[in-house]
Design an enzyme around this catalytic site. Structure first.
Site, PDB file in Angstrom:
ATOM      1  CE  LYS A   3      -1.852   2.486   3.295  1.00 30.12           C
ATOM      2  NZ  LYS A   3      -1.762   3.866   2.765  1.00 30.12           N
TER       3      LYS A   3
ATOM      4  CB  SER B  52       4.605   8.113  12.245  1.00 32.95           C
ATOM      5  OG  SER B  52       3.471   7.327  12.517  1.00 32.95           O
TER       6      SER B  52
ATOM      7  CD  GLU C  36       0.308   8.836  16.387  1.00 38.88           C
ATOM      8  OE1 GLU C  36       0.935   9.727  15.759  1.00 38.88           O
ATOM      9  OE2 GLU C  36      -0.905   8.876  16.592  1.00 38.88           O
TER      10      GLU C  36
ATOM     11  N   GLY D 109       3.846   2.769  13.902  1.00 37.63           N
ATOM     12  CA  GLY D 109       4.678   1.581  14.099  1.00 37.63           C
ATOM     13  C   GLY D 109       4.330   0.871  15.399  1.00 37.63           C
TER      14      GLY D 109
ATOM     15  CD  GLU E  29      13.242   3.592   8.079  1.00 35.92           C
ATOM     16  OE1 GLU E  29      13.190   4.368   9.061  1.00 35.92           O
ATOM     17  OE2 GLU E  29      13.228   3.966   6.907  1.00 35.92           O
TER      18      GLU E  29
ATOM     19  CB  CYS F  93      12.806   8.463   8.700  1.00 37.48           C
ATOM     20  SG  CYS F  93      13.505   7.428   7.424  1.00 37.48           S
TER      21      CYS F  93
ATOM     22  CD  GLU G  15      10.577  11.760  12.202  1.00 34.52           C
ATOM     23  OE1 GLU G  15       9.582  11.096  12.551  1.00 34.52           O
ATOM     24  OE2 GLU G  15      11.449  11.323  11.441  1.00 34.52           O
TER      25      GLU G  15
END
Lengths: 315, 490
Positions: free
Chosen positions: B182, B235, B237, B239, B256, B290, B387
């Site tokens: 996706k 992100s 969050e 993850g 990642e 990232c 971040e």
């Protein structure tokens, strides 16, 4: 103030000063130059760049086979690069060996090229391997013959063996000879210095000793004016200006043969020291074949198609 | 004209054909979606196309197709044969490089110079690299005949759409897995063009399936019982939510996630290249990276000089039309991301850090943010901890190397770090102290398919790329993580 107040002319002060210079990371410098080489210069910007590049050319002939006729022909081309188009600017200078200086000066004056300077290569060009007496006489001859620009070589052997003060003192002596009579360009011969750390160091050394211009190469050694070398020298000039408020010029010489090469050089100038340096008094391109390519590109923009190479003169 | 003003040099967009509406790519063909949402060009808010919103039924169809392809074709094919398809895909990516680059810049907002010189060549390189592995897995140090997991569900972000697709699909296919991928909601177009490449390469149907959609589509992939392995980039969050969702299942995962990388400048750094590296570290890809060097740690005795030169360099950054070949900084990917960058930047100001941007004229339409630095930042500021994922750099100082390392590691993240020094011993020492998956010395944001990439701590699980990356797609019963070199629990 002597030596800009940064060194006192002694070995120890020069050494100490050169040791304060930050190093140059080879990969980073090459990557920066490669990135700037991707700049896409089109339409109005390209026209401006071609015009400016022509006016920055030191049209050069430095061959054992040079003759008065050859030099006179080059002078004609320098004043009026395209005989069919008077809107093309003259080049900045003619660059020749000593014995051709007088011939070049007279010819230029004769054909209305008073603004085109005559530059003489000096101090036992290209190797620099001669006694100081010979180097002094070499320079004096050129000035006497009417050269208003002296392109001297540094003693690379002395530089590479760490005898910086010898290199420095030679430049100081030649600078004194030139005072009030000629602009001094100091040729580093970067192809023999090899590392960018050396290029940066030699740039500062030359500027401190009184160079008006620092110049990459003699044209007799490759590599010569590669984009990263010119980048490192422009950064040195920029830093020197920041410290002293003095603007030192840069001359890229050797290996610049096409309009594309020349435009890359102008981009380096523009994005390193800035637009102030984009004029013949602060940036020069030493070349011979380049001029014809600039002229052909100029015609292409004007006419919309590439002219036959027979429309530019071969001298 | 009296100065050297670069005239516009736009790359032509005639090389790309964008359909007004797209479906999903399932079992080798495009199938219509039920509901759609617009994909817009962030540089001017033009609607580029309508993208299908994948439902759990769409995901189910895709997973089933991937399962059939795995059982019937892909798992039975020799590694050498799989490798041929990967080589073919890599070559097609190279042949169609300009098309991919232009489409990526249109959809994502990144400068064409970056999509042309970084994203697309690296995407092709990932396929070439993994193509080489396909028939050599016996020799990858994973034991004899290591087995694929089966169907990999892959969810990728919007910052490097095609490149992240390559990072996911190339190793999965090389190791014998099939894929349901996706793309991110705002950047589906190059994934859909990649679907055409799969057709062009005659890839067996169902080996790669692409379902577009938003977070709900991603959740459907994560929750689908037919998925054997999840690979997610995004992100921290999300993850964490994925980790929670798969905890009671047998699904494997590589994550990642975010980062807040320290870029450490020692006083013996090569100044000009360091300044350039700082700029590349944070302003590359609008800071939507990232592993961006978003925390600059300067040794105090060179801080002033570096900052002065950094500001000069920042003033030269060319912000504008992503398709202009001379643009250095393009558009922010979405209005939501722009709001987030603005909100965090405002917190920087209100918490007492000093904000600076060069003068630059931003376009009226689209999502834009000027390159920005904050000085006087302390470890307690939000902009030093969270971040930002935008062109915003927080500058801190340190006095001793030990202090630099302490500050650098004082973050829940641990994805990357940078060291600038001319002293080899210092670089080696610092790189051993830094708790980061990737440490760059005298460079930043350099990627290579042969080099494993991934994070410590809350920056993720596992590695992508290199031999280490293969372990994420192979059953590792005979292999301890330590032997694989994957340090997952740091």
């Amino acid at each position: 103030m002597k030596f800009y107040g940064l060194v006192d002319g002694s070995d120890i002060s020069l050494r100490n000063y050169l040791n304060t210079l930050s190093g140059v990371d080879q990969i980073g410098a090459e990557a920066r130059a490669a990135m700037l080489a991707t700049r896409s210069i089109k339409t109005t910007a390209k026209s401006w760049a071609i015009e400016t590049a022509i006016s920055m050319v030191d049209l050069t002939t430095l061959e054992g086979a040079d003759t008065p006729e050859k030099v006179r022909a080059l002078c004609t081309k320098a004043v009026r690069p395209n005989p069919a188009d008077s809107t093309v600017p003259s080049v900045a200078a003619i660059c020749v060996y000593n014995d051709m200086v007088d011939i070049a000066r007279k010819q230029l004056d004769l054909i209305g090229g008073k603004d085109v300077a005559v530059a003489a290569v000096s101090t036992a060009f290209p190797s620099g391997r001669a006694s100081m007496e010979v180097k002094i006489q070499d320079t004096q001859d050129a000035i006497n013959a009417g050269a208003t620009e002296i392109d001297m070589v540094i003693d690379r052997g002395a530089f590479l063996s760490g005898r910086y003060i010898e290199v420095f003192n030679e430049i100081v002596v030649i600078r004194e000879l030139c005072e009030g009579k000629a602009h001094l360009k100091v040729i580093l011969e970067t192809g023999e210095l090899v590392t960018y750390d050396n290029v940066r160091k030699a740039s500062f050394l030359s500027m401190l000793a009184g160079a008006d211009f620092i110049k990459t190469s003699t044209g007799k050694v490759t590599p010569a004016a590669t984009p990263p070398v010119v980048l490192v020298m422009l950064e040195a000039v920029r830093d020197f200006h920041e410290m002293t408020s003095h603007r030192i010029g840069v001359k890229a010489a050797g290996g610049i043969r096409t309009t594309k090469d020349a435009i890359k050089q102008l981009v380096l100038v523009n994005e390193t020291v800035g637009a102030d340096w984009l004029k013949p008094s602060l940036f020069r391109i030493g070349a011979s074949a380049l001029l014809n390519d600039l002229l052909m590109q100029r015609m292409k923009i004007r006419d919309g198609y590439y002219p036959s190479p027979t429309y530019v003169t071969i001298d | 004209m009296t100065t050297f003003d670069y005239a516009p040099a736009p790359e032509s967009r005639s090389v790309v054909k964008i359909s007004s509406e797209y479906g999903h790519f399932i079992n080798g063909e495009f199938v219509a979606g039920a509901n759609h949402f617009p994909s817009i060009n962030p540089a001017n808010e033009e609607v580029l196309s309508q993208i299908a919103l994948g439902s759990s039924a769409d995901v189910d169809r895709a997973v089933k197709a991937a399962r059939v392809a795995y059982e019937a074709v892909w798992s039975k094919m020799s590694g050498r044969e799989r490798g041929k398809y990967l080589y073919r895909i890599a070559r097609i990516l190279q042949e169609r490089a300009r098309e991919f680059a232009v489409l990526e810049s249109l959809d994502n907002g990144k400068p064409i110079r970056e999509s042309r010189d970084v994203d697309v060549p690296l995407a092709a390189a990932h396929f070439f690299y993994h193509a080489g592995w396909a028939d050599k897995l016996d020799y990858a140090g994973l034991g004899h005949a290591p087995q694929a997991h089966g169907v990999a569900g892959q969810i990728i972000p919007w910052n490097f759409p095609l490149l992240m697709l390559a990072w996911k699909i190339a190793p999965a296919l090389a190791t014998g897995n099939t894929v349901v991928l996706k793309p991110a909601e705002t950047t589906s177009l190059t994934a859909l063009l990649f679907a055409q490449v799969c057709q062009q390469a005659d890839l067996p149907q169902g080996v790669v399936n692409i379902v577009t959609g938003d977070g709900s589509t991603g959740a459907a992939i994560v929750d689908h019982p037919g998925i054997d392995k999840i690979a997610f980039t995004g992100s921290t969050e999300v993850g964490k939510a994925i980790a929670r969702a798969i905890a009671p299942t047998k699904k494997k995962a590589t994550l990642e996630l975010g980062g807040k990388a320290a870029n450490i400048v020692f006083d013996d750094a090569p100044i000009d290249e360091t300044v350039e590296g700082i700029v590349n570290g944070i302003f590359f890809n609008q800071g939507h990276v990232c592993c961006a060097g978003s925390r600059l740690l300067l040794q105090e005795n060179v801080a002033e000089e570096i900052l002065r030169k950094l500001k000069v360099q920042m003033a030269k950054i060319r912000v504008g039309d992503p398709l202009d070949k001379n643009t250095d900084l393009g558009a922010i990917n979405s209005s939501a991301q722009l709001s987030k960058i603005r909100e965090l930047s405002e917190s920087g100001g209100s918490e007492g850090a000093e904000r600076w941007s060069p003068e630059c004229i931003l376009p009226d339409k689209g999502f834009w943010f000027a390159p920005t630095i904050f000085t006087g930042v302390t470890q307690a500021h939000r902009i030093a901890r969270e971040e930002i994922f935008g062109p915003v750099l927080s500058v801190l100082t340190f006095r001793t190397p030990q202090e630099a390392i302490e500050k650098a590691n004082n973050t829940p993240y641990g994805l990357s770090a940078g060291i600038w020094s001319e002293k080899g011993s210092r670089i080696l020492w610092a790189s051993q102290q830094l708790k980061a998956g990737v440490v760059w010395a005298n460079t930043f944001n350099k990627f290579d398919p042969a080099s494993p990439f991934g994070g410590y701590k809350e920056s993720g699980w596992g590695r992508e790329g290199g031999r280490h990356g293969l372990t994420a797609y192979l059953k590792s019963s005979q292999l301890s993580h330590k032997e694989g070199g994957v340090n997952e629990d740091e």
